[in-house]
Each structure stands twice: as structure tokens, then as C-alpha cells.
Design a protein around this motif. Sequence first.
Motif, short mmCIF file in Angstrom:
data_model
loop_
_atom_site.label_atom_id
_atom_site.label_comp_id
_atom_site.label_asym_id
_atom_site.label_seq_id
_atom_site.Cartn_x
_atom_site.Cartn_y
_atom_site.Cartn_z
N GLU A 120 0.85 -1.19 0.00
CA GLU A 120 0.00 0.00 0.00
C GLU A 120 0.89 1.24 0.00
O GLU A 120 1.84 1.33 0.79
N ASN A 122 0.52 4.08 1.21
CA ASN A 122 0.56 4.79 2.50
C ASN A 122 1.06 3.91 3.65
O ASN A 122 0.93 4.29 4.82
N ASP A 123 1.63 2.78 3.34
CA ASP A 123 2.20 1.90 4.37
C ASP A 123 3.34 2.64 5.08
O ASP A 123 4.33 3.01 4.45
N PRO A 124 3.25 2.86 6.39
CA PRO A 124 4.32 3.59 7.10
C PRO A 124 5.67 2.91 7.01
O PRO A 124 6.70 3.56 7.18
N ALA A 127 7.72 4.61 4.31
CA ALA A 127 7.87 6.08 4.35
C ALA A 127 9.33 6.47 4.21
O ALA A 127 10.19 5.93 4.91
N TRP A 166 6.64 4.97 -2.62
CA TRP A 166 5.19 5.13 -2.56
C TRP A 166 4.65 5.74 -3.84
O TRP A 166 3.56 5.38 -4.30
N TYR A 167 5.42 6.67 -4.44
CA TYR A 167 4.94 7.34 -5.66
C TYR A 167 4.92 6.36 -6.84
O TYR A 167 3.95 6.32 -7.62
N ASP A 170 1.95 4.00 -6.49
CA ASP A 170 0.70 4.68 -6.80
C ASP A 170 0.58 4.95 -8.29
O ASP A 170 -0.48 4.76 -8.90
N SER A 377 8.40 13.25 0.63
CA SER A 377 7.40 13.75 1.58
C SER A 377 6.18 14.38 0.89
O SER A 377 5.25 14.80 1.57
N ARG A 379 3.39 13.66 -0.54
CA ARG A 379 2.29 12.73 -0.80
C ARG A 379 1.02 13.43 -1.28
O ARG A 379 0.22 12.84 -1.96
#
Length: 436
Positions: A120, A122-124, A127, A166-167, A170, A377, A379
Amino acid sequence: MNDKTERTDVVIVGAGFTGLSAALELKRAGVGLLLLEARDRVGGRVEAMWNGLGERIDSGGQFLCEDMPQLMELAQARGKTFVETYVEGDFITCPSMSVGRAERTYHASMAIRERMNSIEPNDPAIAGLTVAEWLERQDDVGEVKAAFRSMIEGLWCLALERVPLWYLIDNDRRITNEVPELQYSLRETMQSLADDLAEDLGGRVRLGEPVTRIEYGPPGVRVVSSNSVIEAREVLVAVPPATAAKLDFTPALPAALEAALGAWESGAVIKVLVRYPKPFWRERDLSGMVMWRDLPGLFACDASRDPDHAALVVFVGGPLALRWHELGESDLRTQVTTELVEALGPEAADVLDFNRRDWTHDRWSGGAYSDLIVDVSARGAEATILAGAPPVHFASSELAPSFPGYVEGAIVAGRIAARRIIAGVQSAIATNASGS
């Protein structure tokens, strides 16, 4: 500069497929518009040029597939001729390996991609991680990781060290084709489709008019170009985020929006079309598809229109494109030809025509197929840009809900933005009419 001030409902900045698609939506709704384009042509990152054989070829965005519904429908409606990309036979990997090992390596690299996309965004736990840092933690063997790097840097045209994990997750999730994205090209070139759309807009399209300043406030906008001053209710900035960030806005955009636009970086790509007397690779049961693991971002495939128009297209992406950008035309030709000969044999040296288009640091679109977020950062950057600062709005393929970075995404993004603006303009017109 022309001091005469013109008036319209909406000004669109940028005549790529995003701007063209938005303009056609506005026209259909009866909304007045002017579309300003800095270049002397429409299409943005889609482009065609004449090669040394007098053939008009795609030097920018070219390929499409049946899983891109808006683009397919548009091309069919305009009577374009679909050329199916030749994929029969074996593909080659460099350094050389057996067919079986090459297939296993490819499937293993795709498995890494699937594993990545199962996370996911947004999975911490991810990060702050770049794609390169995440890849380093994987247990796959070195040659599989090298194949994955070459694939990703070839598609997104930036070093994995620059891209937030994360980018990419997505972004990649929005590219939903199940058939190969290289399935078709258009015999008439993708540029011809952009030209058709511009023709439908007639005098609403103005070429060679780079916008120098956008003034905005409660009454509307004032768009200043090299040749005109236009007052309008709204402006749609339909250029890539990194290019939009360079525009002069008065007053300055809100700090959050400025930061969101500044979070992007353009990729780098060099596109080469090599013409041959015949598709010699097919005689050896090869597809013409080559992936270099030792030169990440280097990829070739068959781009023949027919047996009498034998061609390979070679894409140089990411850090490799930045290095080869420094080569002169002769040295680049030698470099590419040498790599093709090593991969496909001596017949690869029998070149009829060598055409290159270096998109690296392009003045009006920044670089490669797409801009990418490089701030781990950032997001909320896309949502912030899409919210804009009305009456200033933004749209680009990068911000599309499907196929970001592709022509399909540009069409979708332009239409969505136009419909939002149409609703606002019509509401304002109705309010003024009732008030009078």
C-alpha cells in the motif's frame, strides 16, 4: 508585444493532448476559449519529423494498446491505420544469456514489480524509501534486480535513487493495461491525430505563443504571451508540473501549491529510429526486442510499418540518456549501432537511416514521457495541484487517474479538467444573468 487586450471565457496554456482534449470539451459546451502553444506545432511530447529517407516518423509518443479506450476510440474515429507491433520470436538480453534463462529473468523481474505493487502506498513501513533502497533490501539475485532496474528506468526515465517508492507504486497501479502497451502504432503517426484535433479547433489554436505571465484574482485572469494579452474567466495550465512551476504567476501561487509543483522532476529520454533494408532479425526468429541489463534504461523493439519499411526503435532512458546526451550525433550513432550489432549480429550495422530525437532538457516539456515526484514527503502534491488556485487550474497526463504519463492519460486529464471548468463557467454566467 501586441498591446490590444482580447477577451474570452477560458485560456488554455499548452497544446499537447491534455490541452487539445480540454479545448474540444469546452468548444462542445459552447464555452469561449483560446489555446496558446509555445511551439510551432501541437502535440507536446507527441511529435513527428521527416527522416533522411523522406518518411514521416514518430519522434515522440508513439505506441498505444486496446486497453487505452479513449485513445483507441479517438484514433478509430479519425480513421487512423493501426500497425501491429511485431513480437513473434525470441527477445534478446544483453549481456547474452540463453532464451530460457532470459525468460526466467524477465518473469522474475516482473515478479519484483508485482511484489512492489502489492504494497500500500501509504504503508508507514515504506515512508521515506526510494525505489533503489527498497530494491536493495530484496532477496532476488543480482541479474534479476538489474533487469528490474533497466525496466523501471527505461519506463520512468529517472534513476531509481530519485523516485519515492510510494509514488512509483501509486503511479504504476494506474497503468492498467493487460495487453502490451507496445501493441500498436499509427501508420499516419500519432502527431497526425494531434493535428486533426487542432484542425477541429480552427483559429482557437495559436502556435508560437509562449506564455510569459499569468495574473489572477477574483475578477478572473490576465494571460500575457509573447504576442497578446488575454483576459478570461479561467485559465487551464495544461503543461507538465515541472514546466508549470517555471511560469510567472502574479500574485505568487499559494505556498502549498508552489511546493507541490516543485516536487516534480522531468525524466530523460533519447528516441532513435534505425531503418534497415529488411527486418533481418525476423529471419533468425527474433522479435527485434532487446533489453540491456548492463546499460539500464536501454531498450529496442521492432517498429517496422511493413516488410518494406524495416525499422527498430531504440529508447535510451534515465541516467543513461543523461550520459549519452553529451555525445555528438556521430558518436551516438556509433554507440547505438555498436550495441545493436552486439545484440543482433553484423547485419545491424547495415543502416539505411539513423534518426534521433533527444528529449533530454526539452525547453517546453522538460524531458521524457512524464514528470515524476522526487520529494519523498510530497504525498499530497497531486491533490494540491488538481485543486489549483481558482481561477487558475492545472491538468496534465501526470495527474490523470488512469495511464499517467501516456497519451491516454493526457486525454483523460484534459477532459476531466474541462468538465470542471465548464461547470464553473456556466454557473458564473447563470449567476450574472440572474443578477442583471
